[in-house]
Scaffold this motif. Structure first.
Motif, PDB file in Angstrom:
ATOM      1  N   GLY A 126      23.163  74.072  11.356  1.00 26.17           N
ATOM      2  CA  GLY A 126      24.456  74.147  12.032  1.00 26.17           C
ATOM      3  C   GLY A 126      25.568  73.637  11.132  1.00 26.17           C
ATOM      4  N   ASP A 131      30.721  77.065  13.939  1.00 20.94           N
ATOM      5  CA  ASP A 131      31.212  76.914  15.318  1.00 20.94           C
ATOM      6  C   ASP A 131      32.077  75.671  15.402  1.00 20.94           C
ATOM      7  OD1 ASP A 131      30.866  77.681  18.324  1.00 20.94           O
ATOM      8  OD2 ASP A 131      30.608  75.515  18.196  1.00 20.94           O
ATOM      9  N   THR A 134      30.512  72.447  16.734  1.00 24.84           N
ATOM     10  CA  THR A 134      29.681  71.783  15.737  1.00 24.84           C
ATOM     11  C   THR A 134      30.561  70.980  14.786  1.00 24.84           C
ATOM     12  OG1 THR A 134      28.026  73.543  15.877  1.00 24.84           O
ATOM     13  CG2 THR A 134      27.980  72.169  13.907  1.00 24.84           C
ATOM     14  N   VAL A 205      24.582  68.318  19.156  1.00 26.98           N
ATOM     15  CA  VAL A 205      24.089  69.401  18.307  1.00 26.98           C
ATOM     16  C   VAL A 205      22.609  69.145  18.050  1.00 26.98           C
ATOM     17  CG1 VAL A 205      24.146  70.416  15.995  1.00 26.98           C
ATOM     18  CG2 VAL A 205      26.281  69.952  17.202  1.00 26.98           C
ATOM     19  N   ASN A 233      25.338  72.726  21.246  1.00 27.62           N
ATOM     20  CA  ASN A 233      24.965  73.768  20.294  1.00 27.62           C
ATOM     21  C   ASN A 233      23.536  73.550  19.831  1.00 27.62           C
ATOM     22  OD1 ASN A 233      27.590  74.613  20.542  1.00 27.62           O
ATOM     23  ND2 ASN A 233      27.920  74.855  18.351  1.00 27.62           N
ATOM     24  N   TYR A 235      20.523  75.144  17.227  1.00 29.36           N
ATOM     25  CA  TYR A 235      20.207  76.036  16.116  1.00 29.36           C
ATOM     26  C   TYR A 235      18.700  75.988  15.869  1.00 29.36           C
ATOM     27  CZ  TYR A 235      25.231  75.629  15.261  1.00 29.36           C
ATOM     28  OH  TYR A 235      26.602  75.631  15.398  1.00 29.36           O
ATOM     29  N   GLU A 259      25.495  76.928  23.628  1.00 29.94           N
ATOM     30  CA  GLU A 259      25.392  77.944  22.578  1.00 29.94           C
ATOM     31  C   GLU A 259      24.022  77.832  21.916  1.00 29.94           C
ATOM     32  OE1 GLU A 259      28.669  78.412  19.904  1.00 29.94           O
ATOM     33  OE2 GLU A 259      30.096  77.532  21.315  1.00 29.94           O
TER      34      GLU A 259
END
Length: 426
Positions: A126, A131, A134, A205, A233, A235, A259
């Motif tokens: 990330g 984003d 992030t 995150v 977020n 990832y 996300e």
């Protein structure tokens, strides 16, 4: 909402960044601060934020959080974790207002799972440029939790609990980072519970790296305070033959945006994302996903269900990207919505972006109300209206929960959605 009462009072993003500007910070943090200072937060003119409005952000004054009374944490745990034998025995990590509560956390003693707290550490998946939320996490958070599952180790199930407690003086915010790495042929199942009281903002995150033939299941319950704001977020990167399964229930927070970015980097990898957004009152919840098929022979499926009542607003934006090299891709995407009031609203945007020619991909979306014939059928057999309505709603989400492999997580999620009621009646 805490609004600035004086004209000279700083609110919004400047009040948040003021907490870190002028302090010593790492290179990554400095870049994120510069990016935010230059670009600010996105508006609805940005395509990815077309259906989610961040104007509330500029109306609040952010303040530093205060330590949470451990008695408050203990009371919540006794009611929601310690009273459930299977849940209470799991290795767990408890985080309250962004701080690890070690006296209630047992994950540090878990064999085969190495956990480390790192300062000014950042993941590789990330990036702030990817984003804006992030970038905000990079700018404000300085601590990262690194969890590593050793090669060939079957770690079983662990529990993460994130608690938030609001303050009267202003809006507190938490920006923690979690980095999970599963080495070759490792296995891990995570149950994450989010809860809290009052008004606060969380912006975590999470990065997950799943190595060859490793297996990871992530079940997340977002049941935060109804006065809270949440942006998260995630990832994920999968190597060859790796498996990733996620189930998300979003039912808390007055504003949330989840996300999910999944990169399928290894052949024969498999990713599954199931979610239920159950909203009421004036709640706003947004699920945005990007599944990137980058190599051949990978499979993914997404199914997001929304149950919307009152004046609630649901959003689903899902993209499946298939690279030119990713032949033999199999990708399915589905979004289904039940609108239970005239004022509830859904915005859905399933997308396929395909550059390979030998693939099997589909997407679709359905929006509707409860079936009047089915409702009549149940009521004609003596079932009261409200109970008949609950039966049909629960049947709508029951199949999604059945796909959860972890039995402890499945039982918890069923209870949260009331699926047990359906099984008892039918």
């Amino acid at each position: 909402m805490h609004k600035g009462s004086e004209e000279n009072k700083i609110t919004g993003l400047p009040s948040l960044l003021a907490r870190v500007k002028g302090q010593d910070h790492s290179s990554e943090q400095g870049k994120a601060i510069a990016l935010l200072s230059e670009s600010g937060l996105p508006t609805r003119r940005a395509e990815n934020w077309k259906y989610t409005d961040l104007r509330w952000f500029n109306q609040v004054e952010f303040v530093q959080s205060e330590p949470v009374d451990t008695q408050q944490i203990q009371q919540w745990l006794e009611k929601n974790v310690f009273s459930l034998p299977e849940l209470s025995e799991l290795p767990r990590l408890i985080v309250a207002n962004g701080r690890i509560v070690k006296e209630f956390s047992t994950l540090f003693d878990c064999a085969g799972c190495h956990i480390e707290i790192k300062k000014d550490a950042y993941g590789a998946l990330g990036q702030p440029q990817r984003d804006i939320m992030t970038a905000l996490n990079y700018a404000m958070g300085r601590q990262m939790i690194q969890l590593t599952v050793s090669k060939n180790h079957q770690a079983g199930t662990i529990l993460f609990v994130y608690l938030g407690y609001g303050q009267n003086a202003g809006l507190v915010s938490f920006h923690h980072r979690l980095n999970i790495e599963l080495q070759d042929q490792a296995q891990l199942s995570v149950i994450e519970m989010n809860a809290g009281f009052g008004e606060y903002f969380t912006n975590p995150v999470c990065e997950v790296k799943i190595a060859s033939k490793a297996d990871f299941e992530y079940n997340k319950l977002l049941n935060s305070s109804m006065e809270s704001y949440n942006c998260a977020n995630l990832y994920v990167s999968l190597a060859d033959h790796a498996k990733y399964r996620q189930f998300l229930i979003s039912k808390g927070s007055k504003f949330s945006r989840q996300e999910v970015y999944i990169d399928m980097n290894g052949e024969w990898s498999n990713a599954s994302f199931q979610a239920v957004q159950k909203l009421s009152d004036k709640q706003h919840a947004d699920i945005t996903t990007v599944f990137s098929h980058l190599v051949p022979h990978c499979q993914s499926d997404q199914n997001v269900k929304n149950i919307l009542t009152d004046q609630s607003h649901g959003v689903f934006q899902g993209k499946v990207f298939v690279h030119q090299k990713a032949q033999k891709t199999n990708a399915q995407q589905q979004n289904q919505t039940l609108l239970l009031s005239d004022q509830s609203e859904i915005n859905t945007k399933p997308e396929l972006e395909i550059y390979a020619d030998d693939v099997k991909c589909s997407h679709g979306a359905t929006v509707g109300a409860l079936d009047e014939d089915q409702l009549f059928f149940l009521m004609a057999r003596g079932i009261p209206f409200h109970q008949a309505r609950e039966i049909l709603i629960n049947a709508f989400v029951a199949q999604a929960v059945e796909d959860v492999n972890d039995p402890i997580a499945k039982q918890l999620l069923k209870e949260q959605l009331g699926v047990e009621v359906v099984e008892d009646i039918t």
